[in-house]
Design a protein around this motif. Structure first.
Motif, PDB file in Angstrom:
ATOM      1  N   PHE A   1       0.724  -1.131  -0.003  1.00 20.10           N
ATOM      2  CA  PHE A   1       0.053   0.071   0.138  1.00 20.10           C
ATOM      3  C   PHE A   1       0.851   1.177  -0.094  1.00 20.10           C
ATOM      4  O   PHE A   1       0.376   2.249  -0.474  1.00 20.10           O
ATOM      5  N   ARG A   2       2.037   1.105   0.816  1.00 18.27           N
ATOM      6  CA  ARG A   2       2.908   2.381   0.679  1.00 18.27           C
ATOM      7  C   ARG A   2       3.292   2.642  -0.867  1.00 18.27           C
ATOM      8  O   ARG A   2       3.453   3.830  -1.220  1.00 18.27           O
ATOM      9  N   LYS A   3       3.458   1.442  -1.631  1.00 16.54           N
ATOM     10  CA  LYS A   3       4.152   1.782  -2.963  1.00 16.54           C
ATOM     11  C   LYS A   3       3.173   2.013  -4.017  1.00 16.54           C
ATOM     12  O   LYS A   3       3.105   2.859  -5.083  1.00 16.54           O
ATOM     13  N   HIS A   4       1.795   1.509  -3.976  1.00 14.30           N
ATOM     14  CA  HIS A   4       0.731   1.329  -4.903  1.00 14.30           C
ATOM     15  C   HIS A   4      -0.558   1.751  -4.767  1.00 14.30           C
ATOM     16  O   HIS A   4      -1.505   1.389  -5.449  1.00 14.30           O
ATOM     17  N   SER A   5      -0.807   2.506  -3.656  1.00  9.97           N
ATOM     18  CA  SER A   5      -2.055   2.768  -3.378  1.00  9.97           C
ATOM     19  C   SER A   5      -2.076   4.027  -2.378  1.00  9.97           C
ATOM     20  O   SER A   5      -1.050   4.576  -1.878  1.00  9.97           O
ATOM     21  N   ARG A   6      -3.337   4.747  -2.646  1.00 13.30           N
ATOM     22  CA  ARG A   6      -3.379   6.311  -2.136  1.00 13.30           C
ATOM     23  C   ARG A   6      -4.393   5.839  -0.801  1.00 13.30           C
ATOM     24  O   ARG A   6      -4.824   7.029  -0.014  1.00 13.30           O
ATOM     25  N   LEU A   7      -4.807   4.752  -0.592  1.00  9.89           N
ATOM     26  CA  LEU A   7      -5.630   4.306   1.060  1.00  9.89           C
ATOM     27  C   LEU A   7      -4.529   4.682   1.972  1.00  9.89           C
ATOM     28  O   LEU A   7      -3.478   4.197   1.857  1.00  9.89           O
ATOM     29  N   ASP A   8      -5.215   5.111   3.060  1.00 10.39           N
ATOM     30  CA  ASP A   8      -4.346   5.448   4.355  1.00 10.39           C
ATOM     31  C   ASP A   8      -4.714   4.295   5.100  1.00 10.39           C
ATOM     32  O   ASP A   8      -5.825   4.494   6.059  1.00 10.39           O
ATOM     33  N   LEU A   9      -4.252   3.234   5.322  1.00 14.65           N
ATOM     34  CA  LEU A   9      -4.576   1.869   6.026  1.00 14.65           C
ATOM     35  C   LEU A   9      -4.543   2.281   7.482  1.00 14.65           C
ATOM     36  O   LEU A   9      -5.630   1.856   8.295  1.00 14.65           O
ATOM     37  N   ASP A  10      -3.784   3.037   8.004  1.00 13.50           N
ATOM     38  CA  ASP A  10      -3.841   3.576   9.815  1.00 13.50           C
ATOM     39  C   ASP A  10      -5.025   4.058   9.906  1.00 13.50           C
ATOM     40  O   ASP A  10      -5.786   3.967  10.878  1.00 13.50           O
ATOM     41  N   LYS A  11      -5.541   5.077   9.089  1.00 15.54           N
ATOM     42  CA  LYS A  11      -6.821   5.774   9.309  1.00 15.54           C
ATOM     43  C   LYS A  11      -8.038   5.120   9.041  1.00 15.54           C
ATOM     44  O   LYS A  11      -8.743   5.155   9.884  1.00 15.54           O
ATOM     45  N   LEU A  12      -8.016   4.004   8.075  1.00 12.04           N
ATOM     46  CA  LEU A  12      -8.963   3.527   7.938  1.00 12.04           C
ATOM     47  C   LEU A  12      -9.006   2.263   8.982  1.00 12.04           C
ATOM     48  O   LEU A  12     -10.294   2.154   9.390  1.00 12.04           O
ATOM     49  N   THR A  13      -8.130   1.635   9.604  1.00 16.46           N
ATOM     50  CA  THR A  13      -8.283   0.786  10.692  1.00 16.46           C
ATOM     51  C   THR A  13      -8.544   1.170  11.759  1.00 16.46           C
ATOM     52  O   THR A  13      -8.858   0.424  12.740  1.00 16.46           O
ATOM     53  N   ALA A  14      -8.563   2.554  12.091  1.00 18.32           N
ATOM     54  CA  ALA A  14      -8.903   3.131  13.328  1.00 18.32           C
ATOM     55  C   ALA A  14     -10.346   3.549  13.324  1.00 18.32           C
ATOM     56  O   ALA A  14     -10.814   3.771  14.307  1.00 18.32           O
ATOM     57  N   CYS A  15     -11.049   3.169  12.265  1.00 19.82           N
ATOM     58  CA  CYS A  15     -12.406   3.552  12.336  1.00 19.82           C
ATOM     59  C   CYS A  15     -13.295   2.414  13.037  1.00 19.82           C
ATOM     60  O   CYS A  15     -12.824   1.396  12.925  1.00 19.82           O
ATOM     61  N   THR A  16     -14.288   2.986  13.718  1.00 20.30           N
ATOM     62  CA  THR A  16     -14.998   2.125  14.551  1.00 20.30           C
ATOM     63  C   THR A  16     -16.476   1.942  14.160  1.00 20.30           C
ATOM     64  O   THR A  16     -17.153   1.014  14.678  1.00 20.30           O
ATOM     65  N   THR A  17     -16.891   2.866  13.041  1.00 19.07           N
ATOM     66  CA  THR A  17     -18.450   2.485  12.316  1.00 19.07           C
ATOM     67  C   THR A  17     -18.131   2.753  10.854  1.00 19.07           C
ATOM     68  O   THR A  17     -17.359   3.247  10.360  1.00 19.07           O
ATOM     69  N   MET A  18     -19.281   2.238  10.308  1.00 21.42           N
ATOM     70  CA  MET A  18     -19.355   2.358   8.771  1.00 21.42           C
ATOM     71  C   MET A  18     -19.128   3.786   8.471  1.00 21.42           C
ATOM     72  O   MET A  18     -18.651   4.291   7.186  1.00 21.42           O
ATOM     73  N   GLU A  19     -19.785   4.471   9.090  1.00 25.31           N
ATOM     74  CA  GLU A  19     -19.696   6.167   8.862  1.00 25.31           C
ATOM     75  C   GLU A  19     -18.474   6.493   8.795  1.00 25.31           C
ATOM     76  O   GLU A  19     -18.079   7.594   8.076  1.00 25.31           O
ATOM     77  N   GLU A  20     -17.590   6.205   9.746  1.00 22.88           N
ATOM     78  CA  GLU A  20     -16.382   6.687  10.005  1.00 22.88           C
ATOM     79  C   GLU A  20     -15.607   6.311   9.010  1.00 22.88           C
ATOM     80  O   GLU A  20     -14.841   7.083   8.202  1.00 22.88           O
ATOM     81  N   LEU A  21     -15.842   5.079   8.309  1.00 27.68           N
ATOM     82  CA  LEU A  21     -14.870   4.591   7.323  1.00 27.68           C
ATOM     83  C   LEU A  21     -15.232   5.145   6.019  1.00 27.68           C
ATOM     84  O   LEU A  21     -14.470   5.445   5.183  1.00 27.68           O
ATOM     85  N   ILE A  22     -16.742   5.455   5.831  1.00 23.20           N
ATOM     86  CA  ILE A  22     -16.874   6.074   4.389  1.00 23.20           C
ATOM     87  C   ILE A  22     -16.424   7.425   4.604  1.00 23.20           C
ATOM     88  O   ILE A  22     -16.179   8.153   3.566  1.00 23.20           O
ATOM     89  N   ALA A  23     -16.476   8.148   5.640  1.00 26.93           N
ATOM     90  CA  ALA A  23     -15.935   9.396   5.609  1.00 26.93           C
ATOM     91  C   ALA A  23     -14.731   9.529   5.377  1.00 26.93           C
ATOM     92  O   ALA A  23     -14.065  10.528   4.847  1.00 26.93           O
TER      93      ALA A  23
END
Length: 347
Positions: free
Chosen positions: A130-152
């Protein structure tokens, strides 16, 4: 000549990598081992895993760690191919890599829907990729506790729109979110293939993905008829919105059929029902895996200097990891080797 020149280097690289993949004969040898540490010791002696696994202590590894190591090998191989690819080949690899992003998002969403009071999804197998090939922030996403947080947290990313549309539906299920991501990805592949590819590359991508999408739609139609008794409108909403060898009128007839048996009779008249006499509605899922593997192997052999060789290798590598994971479980629970091998062949 153009394809020969542009693919000669990467084709040679992939042939060398392909030769290291675990064979069915090796799988049978693995299945005859008595415990998981013996399996790890065996894999440490294979060309595919010896370099990365040589310093591991097989007696101290638990099942979860082994699965992480196997997953990591997929992303490691992808990165090796990507480094060797030219600009045009990287366009396909970047499109293909979105399936890995979706896989991780599904793992995160599963945790959220299960309301697990455990640690977040373990992202260590994915970090380097993910560091090399993705714009997704895995640390931010795995810290989410609800679907609303994840989508935001996905706002500004291409996956935000398909997931936010599902969020607006009352009582949306995990299945709905996962299907939204799959439909988005499949639609994107089908819609951009003519922009990214031409000539044999376009033909082979169309064949590989076209048959895949047809078979996935057939699987879903029959599962919805047999197990869920879904209304036609609900089935249409969840189909991949494209067709290859399946005609639109055939899809409509299958969806609108009133019984599972009626749908089976209609299926016999389709391209797949006529071409594959032994194919029935009940073994579609098993046959889908065999057909996709055979299609990719055939296309890669027919034109080894094409995008098919990239797709074929990545598919076989993922399939190897899946089969090894099953083999580890079978050894762990003492399943008879021949019975376990038959199960592996069907997946």
């Amino acid at each position: 000549m153009g394809n020969l020149l542009s693919y000669s280097g990467i084709s040679a690289k992939i042939r060398a990598m392909q030769s290291k993949l675990i064979t069915e004969e090796q799988l049978l040898e693995i299945l005859q081992l008595s415990d998981v540490p013996q399996v790890i010791a065996y894999l440490k002696r294979t060309p595919e895993y010896e370099e990365v696994w040589k310093d591991l202590d097989e007696n101290s590894l638990h099942r979860g760690q082994i699965e992480k190591l196997l997953k990591t090998s997929i992303f490691h191989d992808f990165s090796r191919i990507y480094q060797f690819a030219n600009k045009e080949q990287r366009k396909f690899l970047e499109l293909y890599s979105k399936r890995y992003e979706i896989r991780v998002l599904k793992e995160i969403m599963t945790d959220l829907f299960d309301h697990r009071d455990t640690d977040p999804v373990d992202i260590t197998p994915y970090c380097e990729f993910f560091r090399k090939h993705s714009r997704l922030d895995l640390d931010k996403l795995t810290a989410c506790t609800t679907m609303e947080e994840l989508i935001a947290a996905l706002k500004g990313h291409e996956f935000y729109q398909p997931l936010s549309q599902i969020r607006n539906h009352e009582n949306a299920l995990l299945f709905d979110y996962g299907m939204a991501l799959d439909l988005y990805y499949f639609s994107q592949i089908w819609n951009v293939r003519k922009k990214l590819f031409s000539g044999n590359d376009l033909k082979e991508i169309t064949t590989a993905y076209g048959e895949k999408f047809d078979m996935l739609n057939l699987q879903f139609i029959f599962r919805s008829k047999k197990f869920f008794h879904m209304a036609p409108a609900d089935i249409y909403a969840l189909l991949i919105p494209m067709n290859y060898k399946l005609k639109k009128e055939e899809i409509n007839a299958l969806v609108e059929s009133t019984t599972y048996d009626q749908a089976r009779a209609l299926f016999r008249r389709t391209y797949y029902g006529r071409k594959y006499e032994h194919l029935e509605a009940h073994n579609l899922e098993e046959f889908y895996n065999v057909m996709l593997r055979d299609t990719l192997e055939k296309e890669a052999r027919r034109d080894p200097y094409s995008v098919a060789v990239l797709y074929s290798y990545l598919y076989h590598k993922e399939h190897e990891v899946y089969r090894l994971t099953i083999a580890l479980e079978c050894v762990r629970y003492g399943v008879d080797p021949q019975e376990a091998l038959q199960y592996i062949r069907n997946n």
